[in-house]
Write an enzyme that holds these catalytic residues in place. Structure first.
Site, PDB file in Angstrom:
ATOM      1  CG  ASP A 152      -0.141  -3.956   2.589  1.00 55.25           C
ATOM      2  OD1 ASP A 152       0.036  -3.458   1.458  1.00 55.25           O
ATOM      3  OD2 ASP A 152      -0.059  -3.293   3.643  1.00 55.25           O
ATOM      4  CG  HIS A 191      -0.453   0.402   2.503  1.00 60.80           C
ATOM      5  ND1 HIS A 191       0.041  -0.509   3.410  1.00 60.80           N
ATOM      6  CD2 HIS A 191      -0.339   1.612   3.096  1.00 60.80           C
ATOM      7  CE1 HIS A 191       0.428   0.130   4.503  1.00 60.80           C
ATOM      8  NE2 HIS A 191       0.213   1.418   4.332  1.00 60.80           N
ATOM      9  CB  SER A 230       2.705   2.592   6.103  1.00 60.77           C
ATOM     10  OG  SER A 230       1.470   3.012   6.585  1.00 60.77           O
TER      11      SER A 230
END
Length: 650
Positions: free
Chosen positions: A303, A237, A387
């Site tokens: 992911d 992502h 992230s």
């Protein structure tokens, strides 16, 4: 002082040029952009949650500026010509550049920096191009100067274009003071002592996507060849396409040198000793597992993305560590995350309880789930910008990367977190997958085919050979490797390992006998022939007296080809149901690949589109619906063609 103090390293640090040399440069041409208010550009950030997004710190502004629009000037009495260009963006906190055309002749260099400063990023050379493009680190000023120096007779061969000026409206180091929450723990604190090695594998990075500049976290990972190949694991992502990967700029050892007390005012602010000078630029996507690229969602996928950093040198220059990994799927009994919350200096977080395997944002345990759930952090937390950061199990191996969650500090200035969960994409869930290219995470991270599901980390620069230089030159179906040592102790020889983009493109030399001695120079030259065309990662290893093999240097080379189009036989061959062929072209072009029967009828079109120069393209041949017999496989491009006779068995 020379102009090329770091070129052999292939990596970029802040360097200094003498003021006398800068004074010889002509007044630069200019690009002046309209004023933008940084406060008005900053998006409202969701602190954390289901829609966790990478933190945005800037926007792109299209300029399409090249030296072709200006005059080259002489550089004093030196045999050089110079192009200097000033970029001004009033209201910007910082500026960086993205070159979508980056081709420099031998001997040419490019630097960027603040006006009238001698500390510059660079020098960049032709070796720093990633897929013929290049992204630069951020200069924290609303004005920067880019300078190109080329041999006097080579200025006409320069191909450069600044496609985008990246206008930063926020810093990795904040302009407003408050940054990551005060409950975070600096990696300089004693709590991080057991993870000193793993800390050195983690980096923050910026990248460009959809006219914005964003920041995420990731980590260098080891592979079963222990060859210092710079694989970097992060979240899909963050980087979901190869075009985004080439824009990435990595910041190494960006951390505080002192431990600020969690919960203190100092811990919630950026200190002055955080470093942002050690950088590398550009990456190539190798494997991807998830649904962000196709469906725009993290759900129902792990992911994960695996990148390979495109700097042709050993990252040991920055003292980095290659972390181990665990794809076994065994639940960790406790976990640690090392990350850059909000793009801030590096922090560390601890969960002392066993993890659960669940779906993304799920609460029900599922052994086949895509994510590891951290129920709540016992020390520290994570935030936007974390992230893609690695999650380590109790054996200090990476088990996943951060996708999202609700974790945050409990209150402004508080020492506690909010006891909310986070979810990390499980490496085990995507290890045998890829939705990009033809090789899975397993194939990249276990190139020797050992079958291991766990691998320890290692420093790959602790060796008894002092290497002065290492170069690799690609020719037609061959690579010549040359190296020089300043000292050799307790070694018997060297080995060269070449690894290309296709599984079959791996070649290992015989042992090359060492002839050096302690504190005595020795030079070597070795050629490996009969190579398939394409790019190769070149690893030079020493063989110690006890038989151990250690990497001492890495570089890259591209093997050329005489044919305009080359097409391999399928593997396996003959085919029963499925096979794989590799197509390579000498120059970039569009190619159609078709399968014909013995009557000349086309029975399948396997590819129709562009192919990059000297980049083997993997093509799957599905013969499950075809009858047994002989077929003709034909690749027809704009500049050439190739054929192979294919046998399909019943």
């Amino acid at each position: 002082m020379t102009l090329h103090p770091l070129i052999v390293l292939g990596l970029v640090m802040l360097i200094s040029y003498p003021a006398s040399l800068k004074a010889q440069s002509a007044v630069p041409s200019e690009t002046v952009l309209p004023y933008l208010n940084a406060d008005e550009l900053r998006p409202s950030e969701r602190a954390h949650g289901l829609g966790l997004e990478p933190r945005q710190i800037g926007i792109t502004r299209r300029v399409n500026r090249s030296p072709a629009l200006d005059e080259w000037t002489s550089t004093g009495n030196l045999p050089l010509r110079t192009w200097r260009h000033r970029v001004v963006a009033p209201g910007a906190v910082g500026l960086s550049l993205f070159f979508d055309r980056f081709q420099l002749p031998p001997g040419a260099t490019l630097t960027i920096g603040e006006p009238e400063k001698t500390d510059l990023y660079g020098p960049y050379t032709a070796e720093d191009a990633t897929e013929a493009s290049h992204a630069t680190p951020i200069v924290w000023n609303d004005t920067l100067v880019v300078e190109v120096r080329v041999p006097a007779d080579a200025s006409e061969t320069v191909t450069l274009r600044i496609r985008d000026v990246v206008h930063a409206f926020d810093r990795l180091r904040s302009v407003t003071g408050a940054k990551s929450g005060a409950c975070n723990i600096d990696v300089a604190c004693s709590e991080a002592d057991p993870y000193r090695d793993q800390v050195r594998s983690v980096a923050t990075y910026t990248y460009i996507e959809n006219s914005g500049q964003f920041v995420c976290t990731g980590a260098l990972v080891n592979n079963s060849a222990y060859d210092a190949r710079p694989f970097f694991l992060t979240a899909e992502h963050c980087i979901s396409t190869p075009n985004t990967a080439v824009t990435a700029v990595f910041y190494w050892n960006y951390e505080n040198s002192t431990c600020r007390t969690p919960g203190s005012t100092e811990s919630g602010n950026e200190s002055d000793d955080s470093r942002q000078e050690e950088t590398s630029s550009g990456a190539i996507m190798r494997a991807r597992a998830g649904n962000v690229h196709s469906l725009g969602t993290i759900f129902d996928g792990p992911d994960l993305v695996l990148l390979e950093l495109d700097d042709p040198a050993d990252l040991s220059t920055f003292g980095v560590y290659y972390s181990g990994w665990d794809a076994s799927g065994d639940p960790p009994q406790q976990a640690v995350s090392i990350h850059h919350p909000r793009g801030d200096a590096k922090r560390i977080s601890f969960d002392l309880d066993p993890l659960q395997r669940t779906a993304y944002f799920g609460s029900t345990e599922d052994a086949s789930g895509t994510h590891w759930k951290v129920g709540a952090w016992d020390l520290g937390t994570t935030e936007v910008g974390s992230s893609g950061s690695p999650l380590f199990g109790e054996n200090k191996r990476i088990v996943g990367v951060l996708s999202g969650g609700d974790a945050a500090c409990a209150a402004e200035g508080g020492a506690d977190d909010n006891n909310e969960p986070d979810w990390y994409g499980a490496l085990a869930a995507g290890f045998d997958e890829t939705s990009f290219g033809h090789m899975t995470f397993r194939e990249w991270l276990d190139p020797l085919g050992t079958g291991t599901l766990t691998l320890d980390g290692e420093y790959l620069d602790q060796i008894p050979v002092e290497l002065i230089s290492l170069t690799a030159t690609g020719g037609t179906n061959a690579v010549t490797v040359e190296w020089e040592t300043a000292s050799e102790t307790q070694i018997t020889g060297f080995r060269i390992v070449l690894t290309g983009d296709a599984p079959s493109h791996r070649h290992t030399s015989e042992i090359i006998t060492a002839r050096g001695a302690p504190n005595a120079r020795a030079s070597y030259r070795h050629t490996i022939s009969n190579l398939a065309p394409g790019p190769y990662h070149v690893r030079l290893a020493e063989i110690t007296v006890d038989g151990a093999e250690k990497t001492i240097g890495t570089t890259q080379a591209t093997v050329g080809m005489t044919e305009r189009v080359a097409l391999t036989l399928p593997s396996p061959h003959p085919i029963r149901s499925h096979g794989r062929v590799y197509l390579t072209v000498r120059s970039a072009q569009s190619v159609q690949v078709d399968l014909f029967d013995v009557l000349g009828r086309r029975v399948a079109r396997l590819h129709d589109g562009p192919i990059a120069r000297l980049r083997p393209l993997s093509i799957e041949l599905d013969a499950s619906e075809l009858g047994a017999g002989t077929y003709l496989l034909r690749a027809h491009g704009e500049r050439g063609s190739a054929t192979q006779r294919v046998v399909i068995l019943p």
